[in-house]
Enzyme design. Structure first.
Site, PDB file in Angstrom:
ATOM      1  N   THR A 213       0.881  -1.232  -0.067  1.00 46.21           N
ATOM      2  CA  THR A 213       0.245   0.223   0.013  1.00 46.21           C
ATOM      3  C   THR A 213       0.783   1.218  -0.131  1.00 46.21           C
ATOM      4  O   THR A 213       1.944   1.256   0.608  1.00 46.21           O
ATOM      5  CB  THR A 213      -1.094   0.035   1.008  1.00 46.21           C
ATOM      6  OG1 THR A 213      -1.564  -1.252   1.399  1.00 46.21           O
ATOM      7  CG2 THR A 213      -1.882   1.242   1.361  1.00 46.21           C
ATOM      8  N   ARG A 241     -12.530  -9.348  -1.448  1.00 47.29           N
ATOM      9  CA  ARG A 241     -12.201  -8.776  -0.448  1.00 47.29           C
ATOM     10  C   ARG A 241     -11.659  -7.517  -0.359  1.00 47.29           C
ATOM     11  O   ARG A 241     -11.095  -7.045  -1.076  1.00 47.29           O
ATOM     12  CB  ARG A 241     -11.177  -9.697   0.381  1.00 47.29           C
ATOM     13  CG  ARG A 241     -10.424  -9.163   1.781  1.00 47.29           C
ATOM     14  CD  ARG A 241      -9.138  -8.269   1.514  1.00 47.29           C
ATOM     15  NE  ARG A 241      -8.692  -7.902   2.735  1.00 47.29           N
ATOM     16  CZ  ARG A 241      -7.620  -7.004   2.839  1.00 47.29           C
ATOM     17  NH1 ARG A 241      -7.212  -6.299   2.033  1.00 47.29           N
ATOM     18  NH2 ARG A 241      -7.202  -6.614   4.216  1.00 47.29           N
ATOM     19  N   VAL A 242     -12.150  -6.371   0.495  1.00 47.66           N
ATOM     20  CA  VAL A 242     -11.819  -5.121   0.578  1.00 47.66           C
ATOM     21  C   VAL A 242     -11.292  -4.968   1.951  1.00 47.66           C
ATOM     22  O   VAL A 242     -11.880  -5.122   2.701  1.00 47.66           O
ATOM     23  CB  VAL A 242     -13.320  -4.162   0.129  1.00 47.66           C
ATOM     24  CG1 VAL A 242     -12.890  -2.690   0.323  1.00 47.66           C
ATOM     25  CG2 VAL A 242     -13.537  -4.425  -1.296  1.00 47.66           C
ATOM     26  N   GLY A 243     -10.251  -3.909   1.576  1.00 47.71           N
ATOM     27  CA  GLY A 243      -9.527  -3.717   3.209  1.00 47.71           C
ATOM     28  C   GLY A 243      -9.793  -2.385   3.442  1.00 47.71           C
ATOM     29  O   GLY A 243     -10.969  -1.942   3.237  1.00 47.71           O
ATOM     30  N   ASP A 244      -8.956  -1.859   4.247  1.00 49.37           N
ATOM     31  CA  ASP A 244      -9.128  -0.630   4.837  1.00 49.37           C
ATOM     32  C   ASP A 244      -8.798   0.551   4.063  1.00 49.37           C
ATOM     33  O   ASP A 244      -9.415   1.652   4.138  1.00 49.37           O
ATOM     34  CB  ASP A 244      -8.359  -0.334   6.126  1.00 49.37           C
ATOM     35  CG  ASP A 244      -6.592  -0.524   5.595  1.00 49.37           C
ATOM     36  OD1 ASP A 244      -6.318  -1.429   4.854  1.00 49.37           O
ATOM     37  OD2 ASP A 244      -6.054   0.327   6.455  1.00 49.37           O
ATOM     38  N   THR A 264      -0.932   1.708   6.607  1.00 51.68           N
ATOM     39  CA  THR A 264      -0.580   0.467   5.615  1.00 51.68           C
ATOM     40  C   THR A 264      -0.467  -0.723   6.750  1.00 51.68           C
ATOM     41  O   THR A 264      -0.215  -0.368   7.966  1.00 51.68           O
ATOM     42  CB  THR A 264       0.773   0.704   4.973  1.00 51.68           C
ATOM     43  OG1 THR A 264       1.713   0.940   5.829  1.00 51.68           O
ATOM     44  CG2 THR A 264       0.919   1.879   4.005  1.00 51.68           C
ATOM     45  N   GLY A 267      -5.434  -4.432   7.285  1.00 51.77           N
ATOM     46  CA  GLY A 267      -6.518  -3.399   6.829  1.00 51.77           C
ATOM     47  C   GLY A 267      -7.676  -3.946   7.841  1.00 51.77           C
ATOM     48  O   GLY A 267      -8.404  -3.050   8.346  1.00 51.77           O
TER      49      GLY A 267
HETATM   50  N1  ASP Z   1      -3.961  -2.159   4.444  1.00 51.53           N
HETATM   51  C1  ASP Z   1      -3.815  -3.072   3.057  1.00 51.53           C
HETATM   52  C2  ASP Z   1      -4.845  -3.774   3.236  1.00 51.53           C
HETATM   53  O1  ASP Z   1      -5.426  -4.295   3.960  1.00 51.53           O
HETATM   54  C3  ASP Z   1      -2.730  -3.798   2.936  1.00 51.53           C
HETATM   55  C4  ASP Z   1      -1.280  -3.407   3.587  1.00 51.53           C
HETATM   56  O2  ASP Z   1      -1.333  -2.107   3.752  1.00 51.53           O
HETATM   57  O3  ASP Z   1      -0.188  -4.249   3.517  1.00 51.53           O
HETATM   58  O4  ASP Z   1      -5.451  -4.266   2.128  1.00 51.53           O
END
Ligand code: ASP
Length: 361
Positions: A213, A241-244, A264, A267
């Site tokens: 990220t 899947r959707v993250g933060d 980062t 998430g």
């Molecule tokens: N925060 C991101 C997610 O969960 C992944 C990451 O930053 O490693 O999609």
């Protein structure tokens, strides 16, 4: 009053459950009431300035400040900045070249937030479009909505003339194949007999220390604050899947009256704690950026009780990093677990690296 209604009794029950969840660890986890390991490393900069995640953010902050210095808008600056990573095949955590989902498909998440208007736009699980942050901006500016996902987000991007492209590079595909072939001995996929046939190993080791990220926030000379986060998300995630990253309040937040924050790392922890919102609110109450980021780490640590997510000390076994700036040009960040994380800052004088504070060793 029944036994279960007795408050002291339910508190005891709660503490018992907490102890059990932490695998029997002490009731007072190590981070509680502990003075933070490193504080007050916040630094102040003269705007225009931009901050970003340390491992991949240098080109972005440089570009963002160049654009602002030449009279460009802060939002244009930070989006152009993260576009560099979105286009970079060697950044396997963002855009083109990102590590795909479990089916081998690259699905991207991105969001922008304009702290001047309090508007935001996001896309989730977007396929085939190299610059999801640009699509997120159009969601903000050209729709009455804040978040478009999947097929709907792709249609919207097409409507605005975005070209569909294959985002899966050979390097990311080979890495995914290696993951699939070594996942289980009980399926029909086998790794090569000669491990030297695996071409991706050394590159992968180098990359694995990176959390994915890119987050970038900017403060312009008029006090305008905006934020953007863009990612290919969790490696080998479930399709859909959707993250933060595309969720305002979780992977980013901006309010020109206060400041901006982004993240980062894992998430799900940010989705469950709305960490970026928390950081901006802590800064509103007077915390410095670094203190506010440490508060978000603390909140995640307090709320992480599920045994599979804690180590033998009852501490979270994953990492999350935060980056923040306030309207006075003060900048700081923190990570949940110490991993020598850093953030990049650019201002007129050049690029600076700031070490992140940490909550846990
Ligand atoms: N925060 C991101 C997610 O969960 C992944 C990451 O930053 O490693 O999609």
């Amino acid at each position: 009053m029944s036994r279960s209604e007795n408050p002291s009794n339910s508190r005891r029950e709660f503490l018992k459950r907490l102890t059990a969840a932490a695998g029997g660890a002490a009731l007072t986890p190590a981070w509680v009431s502990k003075s933070f390991s490193k504080t007050s490393s916040d630094r102040s900069f003269e705007p225009p300035l931009a901050i970003a995640s340390g491992f991949n953010g240098e080109p972005a902050v440089k570009k963002a400040v160049e654009i602002m210095q030449n009279g460009g808008d802060v939002l244009d600056g930070i989006i152009s900045g993260v576009n560099i990573q979105e286009e970079d095949p060697d950044d396997m955590t963002v855009g083109y070249g990102g590590v795909p989902n479990e089916k081998g498909v690259v699905q991207l998440d991105a969001a922008v937030m304009d702290g001047r208007t309090h508007e935001s736009g996001s896309v989730g699980a977007l396929e085939n479009i190299m610059h999801p942050s640009r699509v997120a901006r159009l969601v903000m500016e050209r729709t009455d909505h804040s978040l478009l996902v999947g097929e709907g987000a792709l249609r919207f991007a097409r409507m605005h003339g975005f070209k569909e492209e294959n985002l899966l590079t050979d390097r990311a595909r080979e890495r995914w194949l290696e993951w699939k072939e070594t996942l289980s001995d009980d399926d029909n996929y086998f790794p090569p007999e000669n491990p030297d046939d695996n071409q991706t190993g050394s590159l992968w080791e180098e990359f694995e220390s990176h959390h994915g990220t890119i987050h970038c926030s900017g403060l312009d000379a008029n006090g305008g604050i905006c934020a953007v986060t863009t990612t290919s998300g969790l490696f080998y995630k479930m399709p859909g899947r959707v993250g933060d990253s595309p969720i305002t309040g979780a992977g980013l937040f901006a309010d020109t009256k206060v400041g901006a924050a982004g993240s980062t790392g894992r998430g799900e922890a940010n989705l469950q704690n709305l960490s970026s919102f928390l950081i901006v609110e802590r800064m509103r109450m007077g915390d410095s950026p670094e203190e506010a980021c440490l508060k978000a780490c603390e909140r995640i640590a307090e709320n992480t009780k599920i045994p599979r997510l804690v180590n033998e000390k009852g501490e979270p076994n994953f990492n999350v990093r935060f980056y923040a700036l306030n309207r006075d040009g003060q900048v700081g960040g923190a990570e949940l677990r110490s991993s020598n994380g850093s953030m990049k800052v650019a201002d007129r004088s050049g690029i600076h690296t700031i070490e992140l504070a940490h909550l846990l060793e």
